[in-house]
Design an enzyme around this catalytic site. Structure first.
Site, short mmCIF file in Angstrom:
data_model
loop_
_atom_site.label_atom_id
_atom_site.label_comp_id
_atom_site.label_asym_id
_atom_site.label_seq_id
_atom_site.Cartn_x
_atom_site.Cartn_y
_atom_site.Cartn_z
N HIS A 1 0.85 -1.19 0.00
CA HIS A 1 0.00 0.00 0.00
C HIS A 1 0.88 1.23 0.00
O HIS A 1 1.95 1.23 0.61
CB HIS A 1 -0.91 0.01 1.24
CG HIS A 1 -2.08 0.91 1.09
ND1 HIS A 1 -2.03 2.25 1.38
CD2 HIS A 1 -3.33 0.67 0.63
CE1 HIS A 1 -3.21 2.78 1.11
NE2 HIS A 1 -4.02 1.85 0.66
N ASP B 1 -7.95 -5.46 0.10
CA ASP B 1 -8.47 -6.21 -1.04
C ASP B 1 -8.10 -7.69 -1.02
O ASP B 1 -8.64 -8.47 -1.80
CB ASP B 1 -7.93 -5.60 -2.35
CG ASP B 1 -8.51 -4.22 -2.54
OD1 ASP B 1 -9.70 -4.07 -2.32
OD2 ASP B 1 -7.75 -3.31 -2.90
N1 CMC Z 1 4.15 -7.42 -5.05
C1 CMC Z 1 5.49 -7.40 -5.22
N2 CMC Z 1 6.28 -6.34 -4.99
C2 CMC Z 1 5.68 -5.21 -4.58
C3 CMC Z 1 4.28 -5.14 -4.38
C4 CMC Z 1 3.52 -6.30 -4.64
N3 CMC Z 1 2.18 -6.28 -4.47
N4 CMC Z 1 3.94 -3.90 -3.96
C5 CMC Z 1 5.07 -3.20 -3.92
N5 CMC Z 1 6.14 -4.00 -4.27
C6 CMC Z 1 7.55 -3.62 -4.27
C7 CMC Z 1 7.91 -2.71 -5.43
O1 CMC Z 1 8.30 -3.45 -6.56
C8 CMC Z 1 9.01 -1.89 -4.85
O2 CMC Z 1 10.16 -2.69 -4.82
P1 CMC Z 1 11.63 -2.00 -5.02
O3 CMC Z 1 11.78 -1.04 -3.87
O4 CMC Z 1 12.59 -3.15 -5.00
O5 CMC Z 1 11.56 -1.30 -6.36
C9 CMC Z 1 8.59 -1.70 -3.38
O6 CMC Z 1 7.78 -2.85 -3.09
C10 CMC Z 1 7.81 -0.42 -3.12
O7 CMC Z 1 6.65 -0.43 -3.96
P2 CMC Z 1 6.12 0.82 -4.81
O8 CMC Z 1 5.62 0.34 -6.13
O9 CMC Z 1 7.13 1.91 -4.81
O10 CMC Z 1 4.89 1.25 -3.92
P3 CMC Z 1 3.72 2.20 -4.35
O11 CMC Z 1 3.37 2.96 -3.14
O12 CMC Z 1 4.05 2.97 -5.58
O13 CMC Z 1 2.57 1.16 -4.75
C11 CMC Z 1 0.68 -0.24 -4.64
C12 CMC Z 1 1.52 0.80 -3.90
C13 CMC Z 1 -0.59 -0.53 -3.82
C14 CMC Z 1 0.24 0.32 -6.03
C15 CMC Z 1 1.52 -1.51 -4.83
O14 CMC Z 1 1.89 -2.02 -3.56
C16 CMC Z 1 0.79 -2.59 -5.64
O15 CMC Z 1 0.83 -2.56 -6.87
N6 CMC Z 1 0.10 -3.55 -4.93
C17 CMC Z 1 -0.71 -4.52 -5.62
C18 CMC Z 1 -2.03 -3.89 -6.02
C19 CMC Z 1 -2.95 -3.72 -4.84
O16 CMC Z 1 -3.13 -4.61 -4.03
N7 CMC Z 1 -3.58 -2.53 -4.79
C20 CMC Z 1 -4.58 -2.22 -3.77
C21 CMC Z 1 -4.19 -1.09 -2.89
S1 CMC Z 1 -5.25 -1.02 -1.47
C22 CMC Z 1 -6.74 -0.42 -2.06
C23 CMC Z 1 -6.83 1.05 -1.99
O17 CMC Z 1 -6.69 1.61 -0.87
O18 CMC Z 1 -7.07 1.64 -3.06
#
Ligand code: CMC
Length: 435
Positions: free
Chosen positions: A311, A369
């Protein structure tokens, strides 16, 4: 308001320019902010923050998230307490008005919502214009936006009474429209709302009943539905809420703004994640394939991510996921499905991921989720309806933020700036001279 009085000054030293003093404001809790509104005028520079990781886009008194502690409060009340002791209608009142209602206020509020649940009969024609296999979110974006063509007496955003009527209409009509979208997709007749049922029971009735027979949902299911709505009711300045605020900042009408929010919520990184999480669990299929998928999630060359994990704000357990997991147990017990293989797989995947160094290091925990899809499928919703339910529940949050923004005398149209890296001005080249 906290921005009435600065608590300090931050000084920005930019090479070759005079230092710029910027006021600092404190919220009631959470990080303070540096007010950069005069930065451009005083330095000729913008700030750069794509994705808004360090930017407070507005002042708000509705919802507070402490991502490190893993807490979520609506108007100061914890989500755990609200999920346990309150109900969705009371939470709607709280989000919109700032305080929990008295019994009389609650009854009046419920009555107002209940008596706005029917939609203009002509609205049904809109559904018939869609293909049967249209994604219900596509239908929601279109039909909710179309409400502005029906309710002309609640479009004047400068009139607080009209804003209130629009708020009631949106909260009341979303379940009716969502249920109609579902009924249309499966070829069943639309079911009219019933005023003798609670908000959640009425939604289940409009979704699952048919004229041929009575529908009596298990109270555990009704309670679970209500709790899912409560957990999704608001989440401060997330992508869809910010979209609603930005759309509303131009003076657009409330129905158009909420339609914009629905469109944003549809994305798999936001509201579409529970659908994606369930699809992922189905794809993994069995416990012995978990390791393979974890390896893919960790592989930077593989776009696969563990859906329902991670998240932007929570760097600890998502408090909604804890309630959701408990609700999941209750629903599967009530439906005699506790041996559900997908639920077992989800629990195993969660356990393995929470012990895995990659996920521990990055503070990736299950989010709301991860479990909601399992509950919704057990209740009988197809995956395509999951995001629709999220949009139904979140409507009150969107409306509360939209109202807060319109009532703020300092509100201006949202207009971000950019770091331009394209070509500088150049002469037009006629087509016959282009190489
Ligand atoms: N699986 C694998 N790796 C992950 C995941 C995941 N679900 N989420 C984040 N990472 C890794 C990412 O690759 C990065 O790694 P590194 O530092 O080595 O590059 C690190 O963790 C930080 O992630 P980020 O992409 O910089 O984090 P963000 O804040 O941009 O993204 C997110 C947040 C929710 C979009 C992401 O965690 C994700 O895509 N999760 C899966 C989709 C999901 O479950 N979304 C629902 C969110 S909750 C509902 C809501 O409140 O809307």
């Amino acid at each position: 308001m906290s921005t009435d009085k600065a608590s300090g000054t931050a000084t920005l030293n930019i090479p070759g320019k005079d230092p710029v003093d910027l006021p600092v404001y404190d919220g009631s809790v959470g990080p303070s902010v540096i007010d950069i509104r005069k930065l451009y005028a005083n330095s000729g520079m913008f700030t750069f923050d794509p994705g808004f990781t360090s930017t407070a886009s507005c002042e708000s008194a509705i919802t507070y998230i402490d991502g490190d502690a893993g807490t979520l409060n609506y108007r100061g009340y914890t989500i755990d307490e609200l999920a346990e002791k309150s109900n969705y209608m009371e939470v709607c009142y709280l989000l919109l008005n700032g305080e929990l209602p008295t019994k009389a206020q609650y009854d009046e509020f419920v009555k107002n919502v209940t008596y706005h649940t029917m939609v203009h009969e002509q609205l049904a024609n809109f559904f018939h214009g869609f293909r049967r296999d249209a994604h219900p979110m596509a239908v929601m974006v279109g039909v909710v936006g179309a409400l502005s063509a029906f309710y002309h007496d609640s479009l004047d955003i400068s009139d607080p009474h009209q804003r209130m009527v629009a708020s009631f209409r949106l909260i009341a009509k979303m379940p009716t429209i969502a249920a109609m979208a579902y009924k249309y997709s499966i070829g069943q007749p639309f079911v009219y709302p019933r005023n003798d049922l609670s908000y959640s029971e009425n939604f289940l009735h409009m979704t699952f009943s048919v004229p041929a027979e009575e529908y009596n949902p298990d109270p555990v299911i009704v309670r679970a539905m209500d709790r899912i709505f409560t957990l999704h009711a608001d989440h401060e300045q997330n992508a869809s809420t910010s979209t609603v605020r930005l759309a509303g900042s131009s003076g657009a009408n409330p129905f158009a703004c909420i339609a914009a929010g629905i469109a944003c919520l549809w994305g798999p990184s936001h509201g579409g994640a529970n659908e994606a999480a369930l699809a992922m669990l189905d794809e993994i299929g069995s416990v012995d394939r978990i390791e393979e998928y974890l390896a893919r999630a960790k592989d930077k060359n593989d776009p696969f991510r563990l859906m329902g994990f991670g998240h932007r704000v929570y760097k600890n357990r998502d408090p909604r996921a804890t309630v959701m997991q408990k609700t999941c147990h209750e629903v599967l017990d009530a439906l005699d499905m506790h041996d559900d293989p997908v639920f077992k797989l989800a629990m195993k995947l969660e356990k393995i991921a929470l012990e895995d160094e990659y996920f521990v290091e990055r503070k990736l925990y299950p989010n709301v989720d991860f479990y909601s899809g399992i509950i919704l499928r057990a209740i009988g919703f197809p995956t395509s309806m999951f995001t629709v339910l999220f949009s139904l529940a979140r409507t009150v949050g969107w409306v509360a933020h939209w109202n807060e923004m319109i009532s703020d005398p300092t509100q201006r149209i949202g207009r971000p700036r950019q770091l331009y890296t394209g070509p500088t001005a150049r002469p037009f080249v006629p087509m016959d001279q282009r190489g």
